[in-house]
Design a protein around this motif. Structure first.
Motif, PDB file in Angstrom:
ATOM      1  N   VAL A  11       4.957   5.925 -46.124  1.00  0.00           N
ATOM      2  CA  VAL A  11       4.626   6.931 -45.114  1.00  0.00           C
ATOM      3  C   VAL A  11       3.601   6.318 -44.178  1.00  0.00           C
ATOM      4  N   ILE A  14       1.450  11.160 -40.700  1.00  0.00           N
ATOM      5  CA  ILE A  14       1.808  12.568 -40.878  1.00  0.00           C
ATOM      6  C   ILE A  14       1.099  13.359 -39.788  1.00  0.00           C
ATOM      7  N   ILE A  23       6.697  13.642 -40.440  1.00  0.00           N
ATOM      8  CA  ILE A  23       6.331  12.477 -41.245  1.00  0.00           C
ATOM      9  C   ILE A  23       7.106  11.274 -40.739  1.00  0.00           C
TER      10      ILE A  23
END
Length: 100
Positions: A11, A14, A23
């Motif tokens: 990731v 966000i 995301i």
């Protein structure tokens, strides 16, 4: 792990907005297997973004911007010259939208 269905990706960012969570992610793997011959490839042809929507987290809409890579298949007899890596995001039903 907060989001176990994202274990296969990194990731990157966000963001929270009035529309929900967004995301940005990409694969953890450095290589991918060709879907035609099964051989591992690491030479990247190009990259593009897929938008996955229709999931919710704590009742909030979630959109995942998944950056995927197209690889060259260097196996001489393989009919696939290039292929897109497959990133499994289990446990969640997503609607895929291609960015273009």
């Amino acid at each position: 792990m907060l989001l176990p269905h994202l274990a296969g990706v990194v990731v990157q960012r966000i963001e929270r907005s009035a529309a929900g969570l967004r995301i940005w992610a990409q694969s953890r793997a450095g290589r991918a297997a060709c879907g035609r011959c099964g051989r591992s490839a690491g030479r990247v042809h190009s990259r593009y973004e897929r938008r996955l929507t229709d999931a919710a987290l704590a009742g909030e809409p979630v959109e995942i911007r998944l950056r995927v890579r197209r690889f060259f298949c260097d196996t001489p007899l393989c009919p696939a010259h290039t292929f897109v890596e497959q990133i499994a995001l289990p446990l969640v039903a997503w609607r895929l939208e291609l960015e273009g």
